[in-house]
Design a protein around this motif. Structure first.
Motif, PDB file in Angstrom:
ATOM      1  N   PRO A 204     -47.462   9.550  32.876  1.00 52.59           N
ATOM      2  CA  PRO A 204     -47.004   8.260  32.349  1.00 52.59           C
ATOM      3  C   PRO A 204     -47.867   7.710  31.215  1.00 52.59           C
ATOM      4  O   PRO A 204     -47.546   6.663  30.647  1.00 52.59           O
ATOM      5  N   ASP A 205     -48.960   8.397  30.858  1.00 53.83           N
ATOM      6  CA  ASP A 205     -49.908   7.872  29.880  1.00 53.83           C
ATOM      7  C   ASP A 205     -49.665   8.381  28.466  1.00 53.83           C
ATOM      8  O   ASP A 205     -50.417   8.042  27.551  1.00 53.83           O
ATOM      9  N   VAL A 206     -48.624   9.191  28.275  1.00 53.85           N
ATOM     10  CA  VAL A 206     -48.298   9.703  26.945  1.00 53.85           C
ATOM     11  C   VAL A 206     -46.913   9.169  26.569  1.00 53.85           C
ATOM     12  O   VAL A 206     -46.179   8.650  27.416  1.00 53.85           O
ATOM     13  N   PRO A 207     -46.507   9.266  25.281  1.00 52.10           N
ATOM     14  CA  PRO A 207     -45.157   8.819  24.904  1.00 52.10           C
ATOM     15  C   PRO A 207     -44.079   9.476  25.757  1.00 52.10           C
ATOM     16  O   PRO A 207     -44.249  10.600  26.240  1.00 52.10           O
ATOM     17  N   ARG A 427     -46.106   4.205  30.044  1.00 53.13           N
ATOM     18  CA  ARG A 427     -46.567   3.155  30.949  1.00 53.13           C
ATOM     19  C   ARG A 427     -46.488   1.772  30.306  1.00 53.13           C
ATOM     20  O   ARG A 427     -46.311   0.763  31.004  1.00 53.13           O
ATOM     21  N   ASP A 428     -46.577   1.702  28.956  1.00 49.76           N
ATOM     22  CA  ASP A 428     -46.612   0.409  28.273  1.00 49.76           C
ATOM     23  C   ASP A 428     -45.234  -0.056  27.795  1.00 49.76           C
ATOM     24  O   ASP A 428     -45.114  -1.136  27.217  1.00 49.76           O
ATOM     25  N   ILE A 429     -44.195   0.748  28.029  1.00 56.50           N
ATOM     26  CA  ILE A 429     -42.859   0.354  27.594  1.00 56.50           C
ATOM     27  C   ILE A 429     -42.288  -0.665  28.557  1.00 56.50           C
ATOM     28  O   ILE A 429     -42.297  -0.483  29.776  1.00 56.50           O
ATOM     29  N   GLN A 430     -41.771  -1.778  27.999  1.00 54.75           N
ATOM     30  CA  GLN A 430     -41.183  -2.803  28.844  1.00 54.75           C
ATOM     31  C   GLN A 430     -39.845  -2.339  29.383  1.00 54.75           C
ATOM     32  O   GLN A 430     -39.002  -1.832  28.653  1.00 54.75           O
TER      33      GLN A 430
END
Length: 433
Positions: A204-207, A427-430
């Motif tokens: 989950p830490d990569v695009p 992980r950072d995608i809303q």
């Protein structure tokens, strides 16, 4: 739940049991192979089925050959190598080239010996041949050919349909493989499948496109719950699948970890070809009856006149025959040029929309027989069923809207949407509201 994986029993010997078929395939002579196929059909297909099929009496064929009876008999066909003639012999085929394979397929079509396990044969198998190991191919492909293992596709999710790369089903490594948790939806045939080609997020830490891995998931295990979704025609072909720490061995990983998106694109390309309609080689239509049957119905005399004598009916039938011919020729050209002649997404759009028009024409010719079906009117039942099923053609395998957007960007070079989250860590995608 224990962590022991139970591997399936070895598949029966994939070498065709008929020495004449094997010899004719190796010889490469078209006439000899055709004679061998016809001889095999005469000796192995129940005679009553064969007579009805060759007479074109589909109503009779459907009466005497139920789907259950056909599935029970089908392994006889599957183990012959005739279902997948272009596959290597060790994988369950005859090892012939495309030209001879089409000869075999045309003879099976004439005898109404339809292919079962289309997801396995048309999607999973070619993907395994491209991305799988030789061991995976030897273990999995013969069981696809003879329908021992039917397959489903575990891609779409409630929150990841058009944006498939945004999927959130997770696969976490454990000592003896991977534990998979998440939810899939619109999975055709999952309720009867033994295996599923699965996409899951492993990093989950990569695009989002980089953190996906593909697997061949055994469906018959604790942690896999399949719930059918009933469609407008009463059928329950689609399913939602809940995965609760389901186990998949690393031997069933397809490609390297993080390589799932290229694997997925291979599957989706084969899916578009499968759904590209007349002349595609696997499924001439996703649903309903053929344009030849439409012409037959339009020329059938009813109360002293034929529907096709009406100029409007004749115009509709002629337009559909032309569309079907264009599809058939385009698919033939695309096969000859290795899929480079026309984008399969473009053919899929035309095929799905053409089939909806075709099945609607059947319903109009049927008239009041479709509105008030009499008990035992198998033809009317089949036409109504095909019409209702065809409404999903422009949704399944990617909606026409999504395919048009892809064609606009990739083929015509039109600008993409101004916002993209492709470079953000997943992980950072809303997500959500």
């Amino acid at each position: 739940m224990g962590d022991v994986m139970h591997e399936p029993d070895p598949s029966p010997d994939a070498v065709p049991p008929d020495p004449e078929l094997t010899a004719a395939a190796q010889d490469g002579d078209e006439a000899r192979l055709l004679d061998a196929v016809r001889d095999w059909v005469e000796r192995h297909v129940p005679g009553e089925w064969l007579r009805a099929a060759r007479d074109g009496d589909l109503n009779r064929l459907h009466e005497i050959r139920t789907p259950e009876q056909y599935r029970e008999w089908y392994p006889v066909l599957g183990r012959s190598g005739l279902v997948v003639p272009s596959w290597p012999v060790e994988y369950g085929g005859l090892g012939v080239g495309d030209t001879l394979a089409r000869v075999v397929q045309a003879e099976l079509a004439a005898c109404r010996l339809t292919v079962l396990n289309v997801v396995g044969i048309a999607l999973a198998a070619p993907t395994l041949m491209e991305w799988g190991t030789p061991e995976q191919c030897r273990r999995l492909l013969p069981r696809i050919a003879d329908n021992t293992d039917t397959w489903c596709q575990l891609f779409s999710e409630p929150g990841a349909g058009s944006d498939l790369a945004g999927l959130s089903t997770r696969a976490v490594p454990v000592a003896n493989g991977w534990r998979v948790t998440g939810q899939k939806i619109w999975s055709s045939f999952a309720h009867e499948a033994q295996m599923g080609i699965l996409l899951a997020r492993t990093d989950p830490d990569v695009p989002k496109h980089q953190g996906i891995t593909a697997f061949a998931l055994p469906m018959d295990q604790e942690g896999v719950l399949v719930r059918p979704l009933r469609k407008i025609n009463g059928e329950a072909e689609f399913n939602e699948v809940f995965l609760d720490a389901a186990l998949v061995s690393d031997e069933n990983r397809i490609g390297e970890p993080g390589q799932g998106w290229p694997v997925a694109r291979t599957v989706l390309a084969h899916e578009r070809r499968m759904l590209s309609g007349a002349g595609s080689g696997v499924r001439e239509r996703t649903s309903g009856s053929s344009v030849e049957r439409l012409l037959e119905l339009a020329c059938r005399e009813q109360d002293g006149r034929r529907p096709i004598d009406d100029p409007l009916v004749a115009d509709t039938v002629a337009q559909l025959v032309v569309e079907n011919t264009v599809l058939r020729v385009t698919n033939k050209r695309n096969r000859a040029l290795g899929g480079r002649a026309t984008d399969p997404g473009l053919i899929k759009i035309m095929s799905s929309e053409h089939n909806q028009r075709l099945q609607q024409a059947f319903l109009r010719l049927l008239g009041e027989r479709g509105l008030a079906q009499e008990p035992g009117d198998a033809e009317a039942e089949r036409i109504v069923f095909g019409y209702l099923r065809s409404r999903g053609d422009t949704i399944g395998g990617g909606t026409s809207e999504v395919h048009r957007n892809n064609l606009a960007e990739r083929t015509l070079g039109l600008p993409k949407d101004p916002f993209s989250d492709n470079k953000l860590p997943w992980r950072d995608i809303q997500r959500g509201a």
